[in-house]
Design a protein around this motif. Sequence first.
Motif, PDB file in Angstrom:
ATOM      1  N   PHE A 195       0.861  -1.189   0.000  1.00  0.00           N
ATOM      2  CA  PHE A 195       0.000   0.000   0.000  1.00  0.00           C
ATOM      3  C   PHE A 195       0.895   1.235   0.000  1.00  0.00           C
ATOM      4  O   PHE A 195       2.059   1.165   0.415  1.00  0.00           O
ATOM      5  CB  PHE A 195      -0.916   0.038   1.240  1.00  0.00           C
ATOM      6  N   ASP A 225       1.839   6.897   4.142  1.00  0.00           N
ATOM      7  CA  ASP A 225       1.941   5.638   4.890  1.00  0.00           C
ATOM      8  C   ASP A 225       2.116   4.540   3.858  1.00  0.00           C
ATOM      9  O   ASP A 225       1.215   4.280   3.067  1.00  0.00           O
ATOM     10  CB  ASP A 225       0.651   5.441   5.706  1.00  0.00           C
ATOM     11  N   ASP A 236       6.426  -1.075   6.884  1.00  0.00           N
ATOM     12  CA  ASP A 236       5.246  -0.228   7.087  1.00  0.00           C
ATOM     13  C   ASP A 236       5.724   1.011   7.839  1.00  0.00           C
ATOM     14  O   ASP A 236       6.185   0.906   8.971  1.00  0.00           O
ATOM     15  CB  ASP A 236       4.200  -1.007   7.899  1.00  0.00           C
ATOM     16  N   ILE A 237       5.643   2.165   7.191  1.00  0.00           N
ATOM     17  CA  ILE A 237       6.135   3.398   7.818  1.00  0.00           C
ATOM     18  C   ILE A 237       5.191   4.543   7.472  1.00  0.00           C
ATOM     19  O   ILE A 237       4.615   4.564   6.376  1.00  0.00           O
ATOM     20  CB  ILE A 237       7.587   3.725   7.353  1.00  0.00           C
ATOM     21  N   THR A 238       5.004   5.459   8.416  1.00  0.00           N
ATOM     22  CA  THR A 238       4.251   6.685   8.124  1.00  0.00           C
ATOM     23  C   THR A 238       5.097   7.894   8.486  1.00  0.00           C
ATOM     24  O   THR A 238       5.653   7.967   9.591  1.00  0.00           O
ATOM     25  CB  THR A 238       2.937   6.762   8.929  1.00  0.00           C
ATOM     26  N   GLU A 329       2.017   3.555  16.022  1.00  0.00           N
ATOM     27  CA  GLU A 329       1.552   4.547  15.060  1.00  0.00           C
ATOM     28  C   GLU A 329       0.339   5.343  15.533  1.00  0.00           C
ATOM     29  O   GLU A 329      -0.740   5.251  14.948  1.00  0.00           O
ATOM     30  CB  GLU A 329       1.239   3.880  13.708  1.00  0.00           C
ATOM     31  N   GLU A 343       4.652   6.655  12.374  1.00  0.00           N
ATOM     32  CA  GLU A 343       4.709   5.197  12.549  1.00  0.00           C
ATOM     33  C   GLU A 343       6.103   4.629  12.350  1.00  0.00           C
ATOM     34  O   GLU A 343       6.762   4.903  11.347  1.00  0.00           O
ATOM     35  CB  GLU A 343       3.772   4.522  11.527  1.00  0.00           C
TER      36      GLU A 343
HETATM   37 ZN    ZN Z   1       1.368   2.149   8.033  1.00  0.00          ZN
END
Ligand code: ZN
Length: 368
Positions: A195, A225, A236-238, A329, A343
């Motif tokens: 995503f 994100d 998975d990082i924001t 997050e 996040e």
């Molecule tokens: Zn995320």
Amino acid sequence: MELTDAVYRERVRRARNEMDERGVDALLLSNGADLPYLVGYQAMALERLTMLVLTADDAQLVIPAFEAARVTRRDDVFDVMSWTETEDPIGMVGRLLSERASACVGDTTWARFVIDLMRTRPDLDLRRSNEVMTPMRAVKDSAEVDALRAAAHAADVVAADLQTGRIPLIGRCEAEVSADLGRRLLEEGHDKVNFAIVASGPNAASPHHEPGTRVIQPGEVVLCDFGGTMNGYCSDITRCVHTGTIPGEFSELYAVLYEAQAAGVAASGAGGECQDVDRAARSVIDSAGFGEYFIHRTGHGIGMEAHEDPYMIEGNDDPLVAGHAFSVEPGIYVSGRWGARLEDIVVAASDGPDSLNEAEHDLMVVEA
Ligand code: ZN
Ligand code: ZN
Ligand code: ZN
């Protein structure tokens, strides 16, 4: 991830132990991550049945005959039982279960297979595979932590591109920026993009915003994100950036978020409970008066799946143990106006939290 047969043999042994302790006669795994975790084979998520039937003394991978060539054979772990186009695979599974009274079924098994199996064996006591698989999969071994760290580092490089203006924002639509983030994840070694949320201006108040045609303006927040799968493990990082001078009010909001996220990470060492992470982050946001704008849990487990056990949420009093990998997050979302989330992926260790993401945590100004 390439693992030795010995690793799979050991995982199957532990699964049988869990089954024995819980009084489960069989484990039935089809689509999803439980199957590749246990025996190294990923079922094709199609209408034809692929299913591992694991009992105390047998392990058969029931598979369409013309897909059998895809299987890496591990003869001391499982046998392959293939079915041709005109055979009935559910009947096969039913026969393998013969006198067994109970079975745990993988969460993402198609309902059609489960319902057909219930018709074949109406007396079979069906349970969820989580009770057997979750305790194993939630605690990552060192090779898994290495894979998560490598994926996190790759995502950090893409986050840095965003924070330094190498991925331009102003005058472009969210969907274009999302495509750039995805392309960069692949260039940095990911095998798949899971995503890439890009939410600009008021859209940042919607946590799972679908990036669309909105054109990014100067002087607003852009929440990104993103994550993918690299070598079998997820990132998975924001990070949020601001396309121009940050209004004082938004600076204050972000300062609270920053402090909340750091408090969540600080509470992420082994020893406490999963809900402690949520409480630590939420109390900072609550006491700053933003409590009503933090509308989701603080984090989710991560591994072969982007979201998996354990979940960092009030009410989850499961112990936080060394090897748990999860996101921290928190977010603050003011509907119709703006929002922000920060996040990182963290691994609980006996000597404290091990934060895998190292990208800048400040709200960076990007005038590009
Ligand atoms: Zn995320
Ligand atoms: Zn999410
Ligand atoms: Zn996440």
